[in-house]
Design a protein around this motif. Structure first.
Motif, PDB file in Angstrom:
ATOM      1  N   ASN A 150       0.678 -10.476  -5.938  1.00  0.00           N
ATOM      2  CA  ASN A 150       1.364  -9.195  -6.159  1.00  0.00           C
ATOM      3  C   ASN A 150       0.841  -8.108  -5.231  1.00  0.00           C
ATOM      4  OD1 ASN A 150       3.384  -9.164  -8.407  1.00  0.00           O
ATOM      5  ND2 ASN A 150       1.711 -10.286  -9.368  1.00  0.00           N
ATOM      6  N   TYR A 151      -0.460  -8.158  -4.993  1.00  0.00           N
ATOM      7  CA  TYR A 151      -1.107  -7.148  -4.154  1.00  0.00           C
ATOM      8  C   TYR A 151      -0.560  -7.211  -2.725  1.00  0.00           C
ATOM      9  CZ  TYR A 151      -5.044  -5.121  -1.484  1.00  0.00           C
ATOM     10  OH  TYR A 151      -5.833  -4.399  -0.630  1.00  0.00           O
ATOM     11  N   VAL A 152      -0.497  -8.420  -2.162  1.00  0.00           N
ATOM     12  CA  VAL A 152      -0.020  -8.553  -0.784  1.00  0.00           C
ATOM     13  C   VAL A 152       1.438  -8.081  -0.706  1.00  0.00           C
ATOM     14  CG1 VAL A 152       0.552 -10.214   1.048  1.00  0.00           C
ATOM     15  CG2 VAL A 152      -1.629 -10.402  -0.156  1.00  0.00           C
ATOM     16  N   MET A 153       2.250  -8.520  -1.644  1.00  0.00           N
ATOM     17  CA  MET A 153       3.664  -8.116  -1.637  1.00  0.00           C
ATOM     18  C   MET A 153       3.782  -6.600  -1.782  1.00  0.00           C
ATOM     19  SD  MET A 153       6.562  -9.434  -1.184  1.00  0.00           S
ATOM     20  CE  MET A 153       6.969 -11.117  -1.602  1.00  0.00           C
ATOM     21  N   GLY A 154       3.028  -6.035  -2.740  1.00  0.00           N
ATOM     22  CA  GLY A 154       3.155  -4.607  -3.022  1.00  0.00           C
ATOM     23  C   GLY A 154       2.591  -3.736  -1.908  1.00  0.00           C
ATOM     24  N   ARG A 155       1.516  -4.189  -1.300  1.00  0.00           N
ATOM     25  CA  ARG A 155       0.841  -3.339  -0.323  1.00  0.00           C
ATOM     26  C   ARG A 155       1.616  -3.278   0.997  1.00  0.00           C
ATOM     27  NH1 ARG A 155      -5.360  -4.049   1.881  1.00  0.00           N
ATOM     28  NH2 ARG A 155      -5.101  -2.761   3.712  1.00  0.00           N
ATOM     29  N   PHE A 156       2.275  -4.382   1.389  1.00  0.00           N
ATOM     30  CA  PHE A 156       2.860  -4.415   2.729  1.00  0.00           C
ATOM     31  C   PHE A 156       4.372  -4.241   2.736  1.00  0.00           C
ATOM     32  CE2 PHE A 156      -1.218  -6.657   3.069  1.00  0.00           C
ATOM     33  CZ  PHE A 156      -1.824  -5.804   3.990  1.00  0.00           C
ATOM     34  N   LYS A 157       5.018  -4.321   1.574  1.00  0.00           N
ATOM     35  CA  LYS A 157       6.468  -4.152   1.527  1.00  0.00           C
ATOM     36  C   LYS A 157       6.806  -2.672   1.676  1.00  0.00           C
ATOM     37  CE  LYS A 157      10.330  -6.303  -0.649  1.00  0.00           C
ATOM     38  NZ  LYS A 157      10.731  -7.312  -1.607  1.00  0.00           N
ATOM     39  N   GLN A 158       7.781  -2.375   2.536  1.00  0.00           N
ATOM     40  CA  GLN A 158       8.151  -0.972   2.764  1.00  0.00           C
ATOM     41  C   GLN A 158       9.455  -0.642   2.081  1.00  0.00           C
ATOM     42  OE1 GLN A 158       7.995  -0.768   6.993  1.00  0.00           O
ATOM     43  NE2 GLN A 158       5.750  -0.867   6.980  1.00  0.00           N
TER      44      GLN A 158
END
Ligand code: HEC
Length: 113
Positions: A105-113
Motif C-alpha cells: 500500500n505504501y509504494v502504491m500510495g507514495r508514488f501514485k499521482q
C-alpha cells in the motif's frame, strides 16, 4: 506535594505504555522499512538506484507502469519475488504478512499521482 509526584509518575507511566504498544503492535513503520530494506534498490525517490536498475527494478514514478499494477500484485511480488528474475529477493521470510501488506500500500500510495 507527595501526591502530586505520584500522579505525575503514574501519568508518565501510562504515556510510556501507549507509545510502546503503538510502536510494536499497531503500526508498521513503513518509512523506516523502506529506508532500511528497499531504498538500496528502489531509491528514496522510487526511480531505482544504479544497483537496482542493474537488477531490473521498475521506475515507481512511471504512472503508466504503476496503473498496470495493483496492490495485490505488489503484495504477491514482495512476498514471493519474481520467479523469472532471481535478482528480486522475496521478502516473505523477512517481513511479516502485515508488514508486506503495509509496504504494498505504501509504494502504491507514495508514488501514485
Ligand atoms: C536487491 C534489490 C531489491 C530490494 C532490496 C528490493 N527490491 Fe523491490 N524489486 C527489485 C527488482 C529487481 C524488481 C523488479 C522485479 C521484476 O519485475 O522482475 C522489484 C520490484 C518491486 C515491486 C514491483 C512488483 C510488481 O508486482 O510489479 C515492488 C512493489 C517492490 N519491488 C517493492 C519492494 C519493497 C517494498 C522492498 C523492501 C521491503 C523492496 N522492493 C526491496 C529489487 C529489489
Amino acid at each position: 506535594m507527595r501526591s502530586k509526584a505520584i500522579v505525575s509518575f503514574l501519568f508518565s507511566g501510562s504515556l510510556f505504555c501507549l507509545s510502546f504498544s503503538n510502536t510494536f503492535a499497531d503500526e508498521v513503520d513503513t518509512d523506516a522499512i523502506y529506508a532500511e530494506k528497499c531504498a538500496l534498490c528502489h531509491g528514496e525517490d522510487g526511480k531505482g538506484t544504479p544497483t537496482g536498475i542493474n537488477f531490473g527494478v521498475k521506475n515507481f514514478t512511471d504512472q503508466d507502469w504503476l496503473k498496470s499494477r495493483t496492490v495485490d500484485d505488489f503484495t504477491n511480488s514482495i512476498t514471493n519475488g519474481n520467479p523469472d528474475n532471481p535478482n528480486y529477493l522475496p521478502f516473505g521470510d523477512i517481513l511479516s504478512e502485515e508488514e508486506i501488506a503495509a509496504m504494498a500500500n505504501y509504494v502504491m500510495g507514495r508514488f501514485k499521482q
